[in-house]
Design a protein around this motif. Structure first.
Motif, PDB file in Angstrom:
ATOM      1  N   ARG A 266       0.832  -1.207   0.000  1.00  0.00           N
ATOM      2  CA  ARG A 266       0.000   0.000   0.000  1.00  0.00           C
ATOM      3  C   ARG A 266       0.870   1.262   0.000  1.00  0.00           C
ATOM      4  N   PHE A 267       1.994   1.188   0.656  1.00  0.00           N
ATOM      5  CA  PHE A 267       2.954   2.293   0.649  1.00  0.00           C
ATOM      6  C   PHE A 267       3.464   2.531  -0.775  1.00  0.00           C
ATOM      7  N   ALA A 268       3.806   1.438  -1.471  1.00  0.00           N
ATOM      8  CA  ALA A 268       4.286   1.554  -2.850  1.00  0.00           C
ATOM      9  C   ALA A 268       3.191   2.048  -3.787  1.00  0.00           C
ATOM     10  N   LEU A 269       1.983   1.582  -3.603  1.00  0.00           N
ATOM     11  CA  LEU A 269       0.867   2.054  -4.424  1.00  0.00           C
ATOM     12  C   LEU A 269       0.747   3.568  -4.361  1.00  0.00           C
TER      13      LEU A 269
ATOM     14  N   PRO B 222      -8.430  -4.614  -3.069  1.00  0.00           N
ATOM     15  CA  PRO B 222      -8.652  -4.933  -4.484  1.00  0.00           C
ATOM     16  C   PRO B 222      -7.502  -4.540  -5.390  1.00  0.00           C
ATOM     17  N   ARG B 223      -6.598  -3.688  -4.898  1.00  0.00           N
ATOM     18  CA  ARG B 223      -5.453  -3.271  -5.712  1.00  0.00           C
ATOM     19  C   ARG B 223      -4.271  -4.225  -5.583  1.00  0.00           C
ATOM     20  N   ILE B 224      -4.362  -5.184  -4.649  1.00  0.00           N
ATOM     21  CA  ILE B 224      -3.292  -6.168  -4.443  1.00  0.00           C
ATOM     22  C   ILE B 224      -3.780  -7.519  -4.936  1.00  0.00           C
ATOM     23  N   GLU B 225      -3.085  -8.067  -5.933  1.00  0.00           N
ATOM     24  CA  GLU B 225      -3.450  -9.352  -6.521  1.00  0.00           C
ATOM     25  C   GLU B 225      -2.375 -10.392  -6.201  1.00  0.00           C
ATOM     26  N   VAL B 226      -2.804 -11.628  -6.033  1.00  0.00           N
ATOM     27  CA  VAL B 226      -1.895 -12.721  -5.684  1.00  0.00           C
ATOM     28  C   VAL B 226      -1.772 -13.670  -6.869  1.00  0.00           C
ATOM     29  N   SER B 227      -0.536 -14.007  -7.252  1.00  0.00           N
ATOM     30  CA  SER B 227      -0.307 -14.842  -8.430  1.00  0.00           C
ATOM     31  C   SER B 227       0.675 -15.975  -8.122  1.00  0.00           C
TER      32      SER B 227
END
Length: 214
Positions: A43-46, A87-92
């Protein structure tokens, strides 16, 4: 097997939704277990880099770490989704699909197949301190801009590291952090101001199991 043989449908299934031109932060790691610092860093990087998304790339195993107590990939993936809760962080699980454990191969694959996206590699200061030990680390720096998140007390060790010294002339002022995704590599920024200092190691029991909530 080379990642050139990965069927497009399997690659597509491992890639989070996106639109052309998005600014994507990549945060790789074992996530064993995922924790609040992963979320806070993302979130800091976003905010500081003005990213559209951050993708957590859950690795099958870290070549620089002992993987004997590594939890099963599916369990780490689900735990990562639970912790991310944004919702802005996705896991792959991309790296298990392309069958690689090395960041350079992951980045090369993403840049080749998703050339319309602007990627930034995100790492903590503790990783910058050992970046020179990564496979083809100079090629990584040549392929994608890098954002290093300060994690006291690692600051001095990180900035005095061989990689930081070798890449010193490509360091971007922190005030220009939002421009990093648009800069050609090599380019990197050291971001300060995040005070959370958790680690996955500290959240594991001696037998490798994850500690429960206190």
């Amino acid at each position: 097997m080379s990642n050139n043989f990965v069927a497009p449908r399997f690659f597509a299934q491992a890639i989070p939704p996106y639109t052309e031109g998005m600014r994507i932060g990549l945060l790789g790691g074992s996530f064993n277990p995922p924790h609040e610092a992963h979320r806070a860093i993302s979130r800091f990087a976003l905010k500081r880099l003005q990213l559209d998304r951050v993708w957590w790339l859950v690795t099958p195993g870290n070549p620089l770490k002992e993987n004997g107590t590594l939890h099963e990939l599916g369990a780490r993936m689900q735990a990562a989704r639970d912790v991310a809760d944004d919702p802005r962080i996705e896991v792959s699980c991309l790296e298990s699909v392309i069958r690689t454990r090395y960041t350079i191969d992951t980045i090369n694959t993403l840049r080749r197949r998703l050339s319309g996206l602007r990627f930034v590699w995100i790492m903590g200061a503790d990783n910058l301190a050992q970046f020179h030990r990564w496979q083809h680390w100079r090629r990584i720096a040549d392929q994608v801009p890098i954002a290093v998140i300060d994690r006291p007390p690692q600051s001095f060790r990180a900035l005095a590291s061989p990689a930081a010294q070798a890449l010193a002339r490509y360091r971007v002022p922190e005030t220009d952090a939002a421009l990093l995704p648009d800069r050609p590599a090599p380019a990197w920024v050291f971001l300060t101001g995040l005070k959370l200092n958790l680690s996955s190691t500290g959240l594991r029991n001696p037998d490798g199991s994850w500690k429960g909530p206190k």
